[in-house]
Design a protein around this motif. Structure first.
Motif, PDB file in Angstrom:
ATOM      1  N   THR A  27       0.709  -1.193  -0.079  1.00 54.33           N
ATOM      2  CA  THR A  27      -0.015  -0.193  -0.031  1.00 54.33           C
ATOM      3  C   THR A  27       0.949   1.253  -0.144  1.00 54.33           C
ATOM      4  N   ALA A  28       0.261   2.323  -0.120  1.00 61.80           N
ATOM      5  CA  ALA A  28       1.141   3.662  -0.072  1.00 61.80           C
ATOM      6  C   ALA A  28       1.490   3.859   1.288  1.00 61.80           C
ATOM      7  N   LEU A  29       1.135   3.091   2.356  1.00 66.89           N
ATOM      8  CA  LEU A  29       1.469   3.339   4.032  1.00 66.89           C
ATOM      9  C   LEU A  29       2.879   2.671   4.121  1.00 66.89           C
ATOM     10  N   ARG A  30       3.537   3.398   4.753  1.00 65.60           N
ATOM     11  CA  ARG A  30       4.970   2.527   5.286  1.00 65.60           C
ATOM     12  C   ARG A  30       4.781   2.015   6.373  1.00 65.60           C
ATOM     13  N   LEU A  31       3.939   0.975   6.749  1.00 65.78           N
ATOM     14  CA  LEU A  31       3.990   0.006   7.652  1.00 65.78           C
ATOM     15  C   LEU A  31       3.152  -1.211   7.244  1.00 65.78           C
ATOM     16  N   CYS A  32       3.560  -2.157   7.474  1.00 68.63           N
ATOM     17  CA  CYS A  32       2.828  -3.606   6.755  1.00 68.63           C
ATOM     18  C   CYS A  32       1.621  -3.713   7.779  1.00 68.63           C
ATOM     19  N   SER A  33       0.826  -4.448   7.174  1.00 71.48           N
ATOM     20  CA  SER A  33      -0.343  -4.844   7.918  1.00 71.48           C
ATOM     21  C   SER A  33      -0.126  -5.461   9.188  1.00 71.48           C
ATOM     22  N   HIS A  34       0.989  -6.495   9.262  1.00 68.67           N
ATOM     23  CA  HIS A  34       1.290  -7.161  10.315  1.00 68.67           C
ATOM     24  C   HIS A  34       1.799  -6.346  11.596  1.00 68.67           C
ATOM     25  N   CYS A  35       2.814  -4.957  11.084  1.00 68.84           N
ATOM     26  CA  CYS A  35       3.317  -4.494  12.065  1.00 68.84           C
ATOM     27  C   CYS A  35       2.227  -3.471  12.631  1.00 68.84           C
ATOM     28  N   LEU A  36       1.343  -2.980  11.773  1.00 70.43           N
ATOM     29  CA  LEU A  36       0.050  -2.117  12.123  1.00 70.43           C
ATOM     30  C   LEU A  36      -0.698  -2.963  13.100  1.00 70.43           C
ATOM     31  N   ALA A  37      -1.015  -4.347  12.894  1.00 69.11           N
ATOM     32  CA  ALA A  37      -1.946  -4.790  13.944  1.00 69.11           C
ATOM     33  C   ALA A  37      -1.308  -5.412  15.100  1.00 69.11           C
ATOM     34  N   GLU A  38       0.295  -5.299  15.060  1.00 64.46           N
ATOM     35  CA  GLU A  38       1.019  -5.576  16.391  1.00 64.46           C
ATOM     36  C   GLU A  38       1.401  -4.386  17.178  1.00 64.46           C
ATOM     37  N   SER A  39       1.035  -3.233  16.628  1.00 61.00           N
ATOM     38  CA  SER A  39       1.386  -1.987  17.332  1.00 61.00           C
ATOM     39  C   SER A  39       0.629  -1.860  18.391  1.00 61.00           C
ATOM     40  N   PRO A  40       1.152  -0.952  19.671  1.00 56.02           N
ATOM     41  CA  PRO A  40       0.206  -0.739  20.745  1.00 56.02           C
ATOM     42  C   PRO A  40      -0.707  -0.119  20.925  1.00 56.02           C
ATOM     43  N   TRP A  41      -1.843  -0.086  20.043  1.00 52.81           N
ATOM     44  CA  TRP A  41      -3.086   0.772  19.945  1.00 52.81           C
ATOM     45  C   TRP A  41      -3.612   1.044  21.591  1.00 52.81           C
ATOM     46  N   ILE A  42      -4.032   2.127  21.892  1.00 55.72           N
ATOM     47  CA  ILE A  42      -4.916   2.210  22.998  1.00 55.72           C
ATOM     48  C   ILE A  42      -6.149   1.760  22.763  1.00 55.72           C
ATOM     49  N   ARG A  43      -6.646   0.996  23.493  1.00 53.87           N
ATOM     50  CA  ARG A  43      -8.072   0.271  23.175  1.00 53.87           C
ATOM     51  C   ARG A  43      -8.987   0.960  24.220  1.00 53.87           C
ATOM     52  N   ASN A  44      -8.641   1.542  25.282  1.00 52.75           N
ATOM     53  CA  ASN A  44      -9.663   2.122  26.422  1.00 52.75           C
ATOM     54  C   ASN A  44      -8.817   3.080  26.962  1.00 52.75           C
ATOM     55  N   ALA A  45      -9.337   4.240  27.024  1.00 50.21           N
ATOM     56  CA  ALA A  45      -8.683   5.614  27.698  1.00 50.21           C
ATOM     57  C   ALA A  45      -9.686   6.465  28.416  1.00 50.21           C
ATOM     58  N   CYS A  46      -9.218   7.348  29.040  1.00 51.25           N
ATOM     59  CA  CYS A  46      -9.809   8.311  29.865  1.00 51.25           C
ATOM     60  C   CYS A  46     -10.485   9.357  28.513  1.00 51.25           C
ATOM     61  N   THR A  47     -11.462   9.698  28.499  1.00 56.10           N
ATOM     62  CA  THR A  47     -12.370  10.223  27.378  1.00 56.10           C
ATOM     63  C   THR A  47     -11.663  11.892  27.577  1.00 56.10           C
ATOM     64  N   GLN A  48     -11.321  12.268  28.684  1.00 58.50           N
ATOM     65  CA  GLN A  48     -10.775  13.634  28.737  1.00 58.50           C
ATOM     66  C   GLN A  48      -9.500  13.484  28.264  1.00 58.50           C
ATOM     67  N   CYS A  49      -8.342  12.853  29.162  1.00 56.54           N
ATOM     68  CA  CYS A  49      -6.958  13.159  28.873  1.00 56.54           C
ATOM     69  C   CYS A  49      -6.379  12.126  28.062  1.00 56.54           C
ATOM     70  N   SER A  50      -7.017  10.853  27.823  1.00 58.21           N
ATOM     71  CA  SER A  50      -6.525   9.741  26.987  1.00 58.21           C
ATOM     72  C   SER A  50      -5.602   8.752  27.670  1.00 58.21           C
TER      73      SER A  50
END
Ligand code: ZN
Ligand code: ZN
Length: 234
Positions: A27-50
């Protein structure tokens, strides 16, 4: 064989290599789908300060925001400040790898374009003091804000706010010293500001910098201030 030739065709159309593993991303994105999926996404956070919260957290706001709400109305952070995202951000900041900006900006824009809430009408990068700007040669927050602004069609003004003092890194200070360190650190130039503003930065550590800048922007006339960062420590 079909798979291989598809990959080959994709690599011709999109010759991007993943910044992390070196594989063709297809894709045009310089991150593969595997690395993207393995990245430490924040799933749940304080709605005000994250601030990241446990998956089963009872409240939508963290303890700090319940006790003493910050000056900004809400914050969005994509990732925990952990490997490999911390590596990408350090590469950008300290190795002058400006090629990382489009990758991080596209991830930020994609996340924000999906939300139901209204987008701001102005983006303001967290300013660097002129000494730091001279040393580094660029402000990573400005580079991010410009690109996100272009992708989402939002005006970006990197001259609106000024950093008056070369403050010491917040992470090295005690909580009280953090507040003092930022006192009068920022000012708004020109005729003030109005409407809905988003402050852009690469990383949010304690939240004190964003809080101080939001306070100054609100005092100058902003009605609503939110913060957008790539990663959140804590
Ligand atoms: Zn990869
Ligand atoms: Zn909070």
């Amino acid at each position: 064989m079909v798979y291989k030739s598809t990959r080959w065709l994709q690599s011709l159309l999109f010759p991007s290599q993943c910044r992390l593993c070196g594989m063709a991303t297809g894709t045009a994105l310089r991150l593969c789908s595997h690395c993207l999926a393995e990245s430490p996404w924040i799933r749940n956070a304080c709605t005000q300060c994250s601030l990241p919260l446990p998956a089963q957290a009872e409240h939508s706001h963290c303890g700090h925001c319940q006790k003493q709400p910050p000056a900004f109305d809400t914050a969005t952070a994509l990732f925990h400040y952990r490997p490999p995202v911390d590596y990408l951000i350090k590469q950008l900041k300290f190795s002058n790898e400006l090629a990382i900006v489009p990758l991080l900006a596209t991830l930020m824009s994609a996340r924000l374009a999906m939300r139901a809430a209204a987008l701001p009408s102005l983006l303001v990068p967290v300013p660097l003091h002129r000494t730091r700007l001279r040393e580094r040669g660029f402000n990573q927050a400005t580079e991010l804000a410009r690109r996100v602004g272009r992708e989402l069609g939002i005006r970006c003004n990197h001259r609106l706010c000024r950093r008056n003092r070369d403050t010491r890194p917040q992470s090295l200070l005690s909580p009280n010293a953090r507040r003092l360190n930022l006192r009068n650190a920022f000012s708004v130039e020109g005729h003030g500001v109005s409407g809905h503003v988003a402050i852009i930065d690469d990383v949010m550590t304690t939240g004190h910098t964003g809080n101080e800048l939001a306070r100054v922007l609100k005092r100058a006339g902003a009605e609503r201030v939110e913060i957008w960062v790539i990663a959140r420590a804590g």
